[in-house]
Design a protein around this motif. Structure first.
Motif, short mmCIF file in Angstrom:
data_model
loop_
_atom_site.label_atom_id
_atom_site.label_comp_id
_atom_site.label_asym_id
_atom_site.label_seq_id
_atom_site.Cartn_x
_atom_site.Cartn_y
_atom_site.Cartn_z
N LEU A 168 62.57 -52.78 20.58
CA LEU A 168 62.57 -53.98 19.73
C LEU A 168 63.89 -54.74 19.84
CD1 LEU A 168 60.70 -52.69 16.57
CD2 LEU A 168 59.89 -54.38 18.23
N ALA A 169 65.00 -54.01 19.98
CA ALA A 169 66.30 -54.68 20.15
C ALA A 169 66.35 -55.45 21.46
CB ALA A 169 67.43 -53.66 20.08
N ALA A 170 65.72 -54.91 22.49
CA ALA A 170 65.70 -55.57 23.80
C ALA A 170 64.65 -56.68 23.88
CB ALA A 170 65.45 -54.54 24.91
N HIS A 171 63.69 -56.65 22.96
CA HIS A 171 62.60 -57.64 22.95
C HIS A 171 62.42 -58.21 21.54
CE1 HIS A 171 61.74 -54.87 26.30
NE2 HIS A 171 61.30 -55.95 26.92
N PRO A 172 63.42 -58.93 21.04
CA PRO A 172 63.35 -59.42 19.65
C PRO A 172 62.14 -60.34 19.40
CG PRO A 172 65.19 -60.43 20.80
CD PRO A 172 64.64 -59.37 21.71
N GLU A 173 61.65 -60.96 20.44
CA GLU A 173 60.49 -61.85 20.29
C GLU A 173 59.23 -61.06 19.91
OE1 GLU A 173 60.35 -60.34 24.48
OE2 GLU A 173 61.94 -61.02 23.15
N GLN A 174 59.25 -59.75 20.11
CA GLN A 174 58.10 -58.89 19.79
C GLN A 174 58.21 -58.27 18.39
OE1 GLN A 174 55.44 -58.57 21.86
NE2 GLN A 174 56.47 -60.05 23.17
N ILE A 201 63.77 -39.64 26.16
CA ILE A 201 63.22 -39.94 24.83
C ILE A 201 64.04 -39.25 23.75
CG2 ILE A 201 61.20 -39.75 23.32
CD1 ILE A 201 59.50 -39.84 25.95
N VAL A 202 64.36 -37.99 23.95
CA VAL A 202 65.17 -37.24 22.99
C VAL A 202 66.54 -37.88 22.83
CG1 VAL A 202 66.30 -35.01 22.57
CG2 VAL A 202 63.90 -35.08 23.28
N ALA A 203 67.16 -38.27 23.95
CA ALA A 203 68.49 -38.89 23.90
C ALA A 203 68.48 -40.21 23.13
CB ALA A 203 69.03 -39.11 25.31
N SER A 216 60.91 -40.78 19.17
CA SER A 216 60.04 -41.95 19.27
C SER A 216 60.56 -43.13 18.47
CB SER A 216 58.61 -41.59 18.85
OG SER A 216 58.59 -41.06 17.54
N LYS A 217 61.12 -42.90 17.30
CA LYS A 217 61.67 -44.01 16.51
C LYS A 217 62.83 -44.67 17.25
CE LYS A 217 60.39 -42.66 11.85
NZ LYS A 217 60.88 -42.31 10.52
N GLY A 218 63.66 -43.88 17.88
CA GLY A 218 64.79 -44.43 18.63
C GLY A 218 64.33 -45.26 19.81
N VAL A 219 63.29 -44.81 20.52
CA VAL A 219 62.74 -45.57 21.64
C VAL A 219 62.19 -46.90 21.15
CG1 VAL A 219 60.89 -45.62 23.36
CG2 VAL A 219 62.27 -43.56 23.09
#
Length: 185
Positions: free
Chosen positions: A175-181, A161-163, A167-170
């Motif tokens: 969202l990038a992997a699931h643009p339909e969402q 999560i830190v990497a 939380s915003k990065g996760v």
């Protein structure tokens, strides 16, 4: 995500020890409470006020890679994130004897690198000692004393999560992997 390490490895920091005692609160310790009330989130606004109530001028003394070495109950009190945002933006690491659960959550969410549950760690260094800490393995080296200690490493699930940038990065990655969402404009 910023690379915070001095060696190109996010989990390895080398810097000076910045020593704190027990019960350092988030509000009034790490950051004046007015920034939580004002909901300030800009690290540039927060950094000049880091620890100003307990160590005036602290932000100007630290450098990227420095380690905050603290006792029990570091980041005590309400889990306001402003102080932890400033710590992350400055590229500092945290090693402490204990940290309240909600503060741990905020530390992960704000992408801080930290070790906790390190009983007796404040005896391992003094203010200004040169330290090397590997947060992935728990290796804590005091270069000034020539000593090496093994501390509990940062859990790999928290490191993920830190990497990702907290939380915003996760959320951004998901969202990038699931643009339909994604949220409709």
């Amino acid at each position: 995500m910023s690379d915070r390490s001095t060696e190109g490895n996010r989990w390895f920091l080398r810097g000076r020890c910045r020593k704190f005692g027990d019960d350092v609160p988030l509000d009034g310790g790490l950051m004046p409470f007015r920034f939580a009330i004002g909901r300030v989130t800009d690290p540039a606004e927060l950094i000049p006020h880091l620890c100003e109530e307990i160590r005036p001028g602290f932000h100007a003394e630290v450098r990227r890679g420095d380690i905050l070495l603290a006792g029990r109950n570091f980041c005590a009190g309400k889990a306001h994130f402003q102080g932890l945002l400033a710590i992350e933006a400055l590229g500092l690491g945290i090693v402490c004897e204990s940290m309240p659960y909600n503060s741990r959550r905020i530390a992960v969410a704000t992408a801080n690198t930290f070790l906790t549950d390190c009983a007796g760690c404040t005896a391992l260094a003094e203010e200004g000692d040169e330290l090397e800490v590997d947060f992935a393995t728990g290796r804590f080296a005091n270069l000034s004393r020539g000593t090496v200690h093994e501390l509990p490493p940062m859990d790999s699930s928290l490191r993920d999560i830190v990497a990702a940038g907290g939380s915003k990065g996760v959320i951004r990655a998901w969202l990038a992997a699931h643009p339909e969402q994604g949220v409709a404009a």
